[in-house]
Design a protein around this motif. Sequence first.
Motif, PDB file in Angstrom:
ATOM      1  N   VAL A 161       0.869  -1.086   0.100  1.00 21.96           N
ATOM      2  CA  VAL A 161      -0.213   0.037  -0.073  1.00 21.96           C
ATOM      3  C   VAL A 161       0.949   1.058   0.113  1.00 21.96           C
ATOM      4  N   THR A 162       1.851   1.118   0.812  1.00 24.32           N
ATOM      5  CA  THR A 162       3.026   2.290   0.763  1.00 24.32           C
ATOM      6  C   THR A 162       3.567   2.493  -0.418  1.00 24.32           C
ATOM      7  N   ALA A 163       3.793   1.516  -1.218  1.00 26.16           N
ATOM      8  CA  ALA A 163       4.491   1.775  -2.659  1.00 26.16           C
ATOM      9  C   ALA A 163       3.488   2.299  -3.580  1.00 26.16           C
ATOM     10  N   ALA A 164       2.186   2.016  -3.313  1.00 28.14           N
ATOM     11  CA  ALA A 164       1.123   2.288  -4.445  1.00 28.14           C
ATOM     12  C   ALA A 164       0.707   3.710  -4.159  1.00 28.14           C
ATOM     13  N   ALA A 165       0.879   4.183  -2.885  1.00 26.08           N
ATOM     14  CA  ALA A 165       0.486   5.649  -2.487  1.00 26.08           C
ATOM     15  C   ALA A 165       1.736   6.653  -2.849  1.00 26.08           C
ATOM     16  N   ALA A 166       2.975   5.973  -2.948  1.00 31.74           N
ATOM     17  CA  ALA A 166       4.145   6.620  -3.449  1.00 31.74           C
ATOM     18  C   ALA A 166       3.952   7.019  -4.742  1.00 31.74           C
ATOM     19  N   SER A 167       3.326   6.164  -5.625  1.00 30.71           N
ATOM     20  CA  SER A 167       3.238   6.455  -7.027  1.00 30.71           C
ATOM     21  C   SER A 167       2.222   7.587  -7.531  1.00 30.71           C
TER      22      SER A 167
END
Length: 265
Positions: A161-167
């Motif tokens: 989720v953190t990676a998706a939010a960062a994109s």
Amino acid sequence: MPELSEGTLDLDGATLAYDDQPGAGPAVVAAHGLTSSSAADAAGGVFDWSPIAAGGRRLVRYDARGHGRSTGRPVPADYTWERLADDLLALLDVVSPNEAVDAIGVSMGAGTILHAVIKRPERFRRLALVIPPTAWETRAAQSANYRQVATVMREHGVEAVTAAAASLPPLPILDAGGWTLPPSEIDETIAAEVMLGAADADFPSPDAVAGIQQPVLLRPWVGDPGHPVSTSQRLHGLLPNSTLEIQRTPDDLRALGGRILDFFG
């Protein structure tokens, strides 16, 4: 400036951590947003309450259960705004048992405060609701998103989720001011349950909100579907003693703490 003190409060299923900056006048109590914490707000610079303490007011900042230094348990019902309001009221009985407080709520914190002031209106003097989130008719889509996030957390971990939010592209007002939102401050072992609690959260009924008599400052910002200006406009129409000020520029955000200090008086 007087030395900051730290405290904890044991509750059903959680221990709340809070900071108390001594000062004059009624206490100002600040409630942060979902995934944040008092320390993250202070470090991020977007929700900067230091002008309130610098102005001589007592400032109490706390971490909601499951966030920051506060603990929680894997029970989604613990993280609805109505349940978080009970935590806030318990904290007020400790830090300001004999005097009504001024309260700042950011996003989730705004929902928490609305429920709390309806439950015990005598505990509050003035309110500042910053970037109120989706509510009522606009809440369903955000709730579905939170449930999807909880599913991803359980199946692939919080990191996914953190990676998706960062994109995702940054909010224009934050990007223009050179700010980035801090990483999640939710305990990873209960993150999915926190998100499910948020999915089940909503404001009190419009009729109940219309009964709030305290002066209320509404400070939404533009360009954020999760915190639409329409929520604050609806609140402004319901609350009999409210002031609506839309934040459109980074300078509006930089002035936020000082404006709230002036509003609280």
